[in-house]
Design an enzyme around this catalytic site. Structure first.
Site, PDB file in Angstrom:
ATOM      1  N   GLY A   1     -14.847  -7.299   9.611  1.00 25.03           N
ATOM      2  CA  GLY A   1     -14.163  -6.670   8.487  1.00 25.03           C
ATOM      3  C   GLY A   1     -14.924  -6.681   7.182  1.00 25.03           C
ATOM      4  O   GLY A   1     -14.475  -6.078   6.201  1.00 25.03           O
TER       5      GLY A   1
ATOM      6  N   ASN B   1      -4.665   1.971  -1.718  1.00 25.57           N
ATOM      7  CA  ASN B   1      -5.225   0.625  -1.813  1.00 25.57           C
ATOM      8  C   ASN B   1      -5.997   0.421  -3.115  1.00 25.57           C
ATOM      9  O   ASN B   1      -6.437  -0.689  -3.413  1.00 25.57           O
ATOM     10  CB  ASN B   1      -6.143   0.326  -0.626  1.00 25.57           C
ATOM     11  CG  ASN B   1      -7.507   0.985  -0.757  1.00 25.57           C
ATOM     12  OD1 ASN B   1      -7.595   2.197  -0.946  1.00 25.57           O
ATOM     13  ND2 ASN B   1      -8.566   0.206  -0.650  1.00 25.57           N
TER      14      ASN B   1
ATOM     15  N   ASP C   1      -9.803   2.658   1.726  1.00 24.03           N
ATOM     16  CA  ASP C   1      -9.833   1.899   2.978  1.00 24.03           C
ATOM     17  C   ASP C   1     -10.489   2.695   4.101  1.00 24.03           C
ATOM     18  O   ASP C   1     -11.392   2.211   4.792  1.00 24.03           O
ATOM     19  CB  ASP C   1      -8.414   1.527   3.420  1.00 24.03           C
ATOM     20  CG  ASP C   1      -7.929   0.213   2.827  1.00 24.03           C
ATOM     21  OD1 ASP C   1      -8.773  -0.586   2.371  1.00 24.03           O
ATOM     22  OD2 ASP C   1      -6.710  -0.012   2.825  1.00 24.03           O
TER      23      ASP C   1
ATOM     24  N   LYS D   1       0.795  -1.221   0.000  1.00 20.26           N
ATOM     25  CA  LYS D   1       0.000   0.000   0.000  1.00 20.26           C
ATOM     26  C   LYS D   1       0.836   1.285   0.000  1.00 20.26           C
ATOM     27  O   LYS D   1       0.381   2.320  -0.483  1.00 20.26           O
ATOM     28  CB  LYS D   1      -0.968   0.001   1.181  1.00 20.26           C
ATOM     29  CG  LYS D   1      -2.045  -1.076   1.068  1.00 20.26           C
ATOM     30  CD  LYS D   1      -3.035  -1.021   2.218  1.00 20.26           C
ATOM     31  CE  LYS D   1      -4.086  -2.102   2.072  1.00 20.26           C
ATOM     32  NZ  LYS D   1      -5.116  -2.016   3.136  1.00 20.26           N
TER      33      LYS D   1
END
Length: 284
Positions: free
Chosen positions: A249, A94, A109, A73
């Site tokens: 997540g 990302n 993100d 990243k």
């Protein structure tokens, strides 16, 4: 030429190592199919020493864009033509999108995580403890700070990397940020509202344990994990035993995926289709 008789798809994908554990391909392909988009998504494993070659290959094949995950990243930035505003502030990428023949790095993100968090609690005025100081942590820290968090404690094993994130947040956002070195089991202090795992601990390992004193978690806390596979990490399960409100997540993954697909295709897709595919995969 109609898509029915056009056998050349627009290609998108992901560069990561490891890659086999990343379920992004399943949710993105589900969205492409649902909306009839003439795109494909390739999940590829790229070691750090070959990242530059991978980006060059994407250019040569005219990819519409790609995601970057662990550990690329930050490193990918040197191979791009420019950065969007969020990626420039965060210092991590990302999502890469082709614009006018150039590869521009974006960061979805943080916004993806923030949207997931806001469905449970407004971070404005809250005190946050965040484990990790990598690309995901940088994005989440910036977005939570800009959303009004009053204090962020970064907990990290590497003091150098942790101090980089602390300096970024203190210099470029209004939030007060401090570093606490992660050495042994960390005890969350009183008055903390949100606890975030922004590390890779738990990825593809449901038994992996974050070095944390579980008894320091209380029922008034929101506990969030960035790990999508498995969604019910040990961190999430342990937090549930303390009656914390938990965020897995999957929400962050879906939310950032919606934005990425819009960057690549110009279309806004149905996130419920993506979430449903992930829940089917993981038996949620």
């Amino acid at each position: 030429m109609s898509d029915e008789h056009n056998f050349l798809h627009h290609i998108t994908g992901s560069f990561a190592q490891p890659a086999a554990e990343n379920p992004t391909v399943e949710m993105v392909e589900a969205a492409y199919r649902h909306h009839g988009l003439h795109y494909r998504y390739l999940n590829t494993e790229v070691p750090p020493e070959k990242l530059g070659q991978a980006v060059a290959g994407a250019r040569a094949m005219n990819w519409a864009g790609f995601n970057c995950s662990i550990p690329h990243k930050v490193a990918v930035i040197e191979y791009l033509d420019g950065l969007g505003e969020s990626a420039s502030v965060i210092g991590a990428v990302n999502c890469v999108v082709r614009r006018d023949g150039q590869y521009i790095g974006e960061n979805t993100d943080g916004k993806g995580f923030l949207k997931s968090l806001q469905e449970v609690v407004d971070p404005a005025g809250k005190k946050i403890v965040m484990f990790g100081a990598g690309g995901a942590a940088r994005a989440i820290g910036v977005e939570c700070a800009l959303a009004g968090a009053t204090h962020i404690t970064v907990v990290n094993r590497s003091e150098d990397r942790g101090n980089e994130l602390v300096s970024l947040l203190n210099d470029k956002t209004p939030v007060e940020t401090v570093l606490e070195k992660w050495d042994g089991d960390y005890a969350v202090g009183e008055g903390v509202d949100v606890v975030i795992n922004a590390t890779s601990i738990g990825l593809a390992d449901a038994a992996a344990r974050i070095a944390l004193t579980i008894d320091s978690l209380t029922q008034n806390m929101v506990v969030a994990d960035v790990i999508p596979n498995p969604p019910r990490t040990r961190f999430v399960r342990d937090a549930e035993t303390k009656d914390c409100r938990v965020i897995d997540g999957l929400g962050m993954l879906v939310n950032q995926g919606i934005t990425g697909i819009e960057y690549w295709t110009g279309k806004t897709v149905d996130g419920s289709v993506m979430r449903a595919r992930l829940e089917e995969l993981f038996g949620c």
